[in-house]
Design a protein around this motif. Sequence first.
Motif, short mmCIF file in Angstrom:
data_model
loop_
_atom_site.label_atom_id
_atom_site.label_comp_id
_atom_site.label_asym_id
_atom_site.label_seq_id
_atom_site.Cartn_x
_atom_site.Cartn_y
_atom_site.Cartn_z
N VAL A 117 0.75 -1.13 -0.09
CA VAL A 117 0.12 -0.04 0.07
C VAL A 117 0.87 1.20 -0.02
N ARG A 118 0.68 2.21 -0.91
CA ARG A 118 1.35 3.43 -1.01
C ARG A 118 1.33 4.16 0.26
N ASP A 119 0.53 4.56 0.94
CA ASP A 119 0.36 5.21 2.16
C ASP A 119 -0.36 4.58 3.09
N PRO A 120 0.37 3.53 3.91
CA PRO A 120 -0.33 2.55 4.89
C PRO A 120 -0.62 3.59 6.05
N ALA A 121 -1.45 2.93 6.83
CA ALA A 121 -1.76 3.59 8.08
C ALA A 121 -0.67 2.93 9.15
N LEU A 122 0.05 3.73 9.67
CA LEU A 122 1.42 3.22 10.50
C LEU A 122 0.78 2.85 11.83
N PRO A 123 1.69 1.99 12.47
CA PRO A 123 1.20 1.54 13.63
C PRO A 123 2.22 2.41 14.64
N ALA A 124 1.86 2.22 15.92
CA ALA A 124 2.73 2.62 17.07
C ALA A 124 3.87 1.92 17.28
N GLY A 125 5.07 2.40 17.83
CA GLY A 125 6.27 1.70 17.78
C GLY A 125 7.10 1.70 16.48
N GLU A 126 8.16 1.06 16.21
CA GLU A 126 8.94 1.02 15.26
C GLU A 126 8.22 0.18 14.13
N THR A 127 8.42 0.49 12.96
CA THR A 127 8.00 -0.09 11.69
C THR A 127 9.05 -0.35 10.80
N VAL A 128 8.86 -1.59 10.04
CA VAL A 128 9.89 -1.90 8.74
C VAL A 128 8.82 -2.24 7.68
N ILE A 129 9.27 -1.70 6.71
CA ILE A 129 8.29 -1.96 5.49
C ILE A 129 9.30 -2.58 4.26
N GLY A 130 8.56 -3.56 3.81
CA GLY A 130 9.01 -4.28 2.60
C GLY A 130 9.11 -5.68 3.08
N GLY A 131 9.50 -6.62 2.24
CA GLY A 131 9.39 -8.07 2.35
C GLY A 131 10.79 -8.51 3.12
N PHE A 132 10.94 -9.72 3.68
CA PHE A 132 12.04 -10.16 4.24
C PHE A 132 12.95 -11.07 3.58
N GLY A 133 12.40 -11.39 2.13
CA GLY A 133 13.48 -12.23 1.43
C GLY A 133 13.00 -13.60 1.59
N GLY A 134 11.56 -14.03 2.01
CA GLY A 134 11.41 -15.42 2.34
C GLY A 134 11.78 -15.82 3.64
N VAL A 135 11.69 -17.06 3.78
CA VAL A 135 11.75 -17.88 5.24
C VAL A 135 13.19 -17.43 5.82
N ALA A 136 14.16 -17.63 4.89
CA ALA A 136 15.44 -17.35 5.45
C ALA A 136 15.71 -15.86 5.79
N GLY A 137 15.33 -15.00 5.05
CA GLY A 137 15.31 -13.41 5.62
C GLY A 137 14.55 -13.35 6.70
N LEU A 138 13.60 -13.83 6.84
CA LEU A 138 12.77 -13.47 8.26
C LEU A 138 13.43 -14.23 9.28
N ARG A 139 13.95 -15.75 9.04
CA ARG A 139 14.61 -16.11 10.27
C ARG A 139 15.97 -15.38 10.47
N ALA A 140 16.56 -14.73 9.49
CA ALA A 140 17.84 -13.82 9.94
C ALA A 140 17.52 -12.59 10.59
N PHE A 141 16.23 -12.06 10.29
CA PHE A 141 15.85 -10.90 10.95
C PHE A 141 15.46 -11.13 12.51
N LEU A 142 14.81 -12.17 12.69
CA LEU A 142 14.53 -12.63 13.97
C LEU A 142 16.03 -12.86 14.84
N ARG A 143 16.88 -13.61 14.31
CA ARG A 143 18.10 -13.51 14.85
C ARG A 143 18.71 -12.15 15.21
N ALA A 144 18.73 -11.42 14.07
CA ALA A 144 19.81 -10.24 14.14
C ALA A 144 19.03 -9.46 15.33
#
Length: 276
Positions: free
Chosen positions: A35-62
């Motif tokens: 969505v071009r102009d999303p309704a943003l939540p409270a707290g930190e926001t990251v926008i964009g995909g993680f790059g599949g399962v491996a990318g999400l797992r790496a984000f969780l670890r980092a």
Amino acid sequence: MRVLILGGTREARDLAAALVDEPGVTVTTSLAGRVRDPALPAGETVIGGFGGVAGLRAFLRARGIEAVVDATHPFAATMSAHAVAACAPPGHGDDPAGALAGDPAGPGSVPLLQLTRPGWTPGPGDDWHRARDLPAAADRARALCPPGRGVFVTTGRRQLAPFATDRDRHYLIRAVDPPTDVLPPRHTVVLDRGPYTVDGETRLLRAHDVRVLVTKDSGGALTVAKLDAARTLGLPVVMVDRPAATGPVPPTWPDVAGVLAALRGLAAGGQAAPPA
């Protein structure tokens, strides 16, 4: 406790707003970026995909994420499946039961909770026709709507090709952003986002001579007014069913309060009490 919310829904924003006030909790919400102009939540926001399962797992670890809440749209089946696999212990992506239950089955697993609003249910006066997917919904809409009349499509800006071959009906298509798929020869695009009112939806249906409504079984209060308007006008509704889960399903709560209680249990060193 560091919590990642897979968001994009009203419930995800409500959960983020509640978590930022929880002592000792750091909350990050991930948005897909569609969505071009999303309704943003409270707290930190990251926008964009993680790059599949491996990318999400790496984000969780980092980030040292200690719990994940899948509060994506009920039709975001791919992201939900990625969450299941990423939260499982390494090497257990096909059998992540321990992580899903909030009881880590081994090093590297992350408790996964799901927040999914209930689907809509028909009531007295409703004329609903279930469809397994959008091609089936398009076929059903053509059977229900006389040539020359209007079909109201509220299934989003993607996957509109099943309706594009129909030259005999006018399609009123509503989405938050401009459609990205091929459109029917006769169409009107309305860019808008909820919440909507029954009066406003009724006027819209009448103005475009709509005889059939096509929608996904998204649930929630933000867009339910179109169903009330269809009932008032005696119009049939083609309801696209939610996709069936293709793998393990994490513990699922229908509301923010239940997820909050489960996260508090995890933060206290216990487990996420399963939903009743």
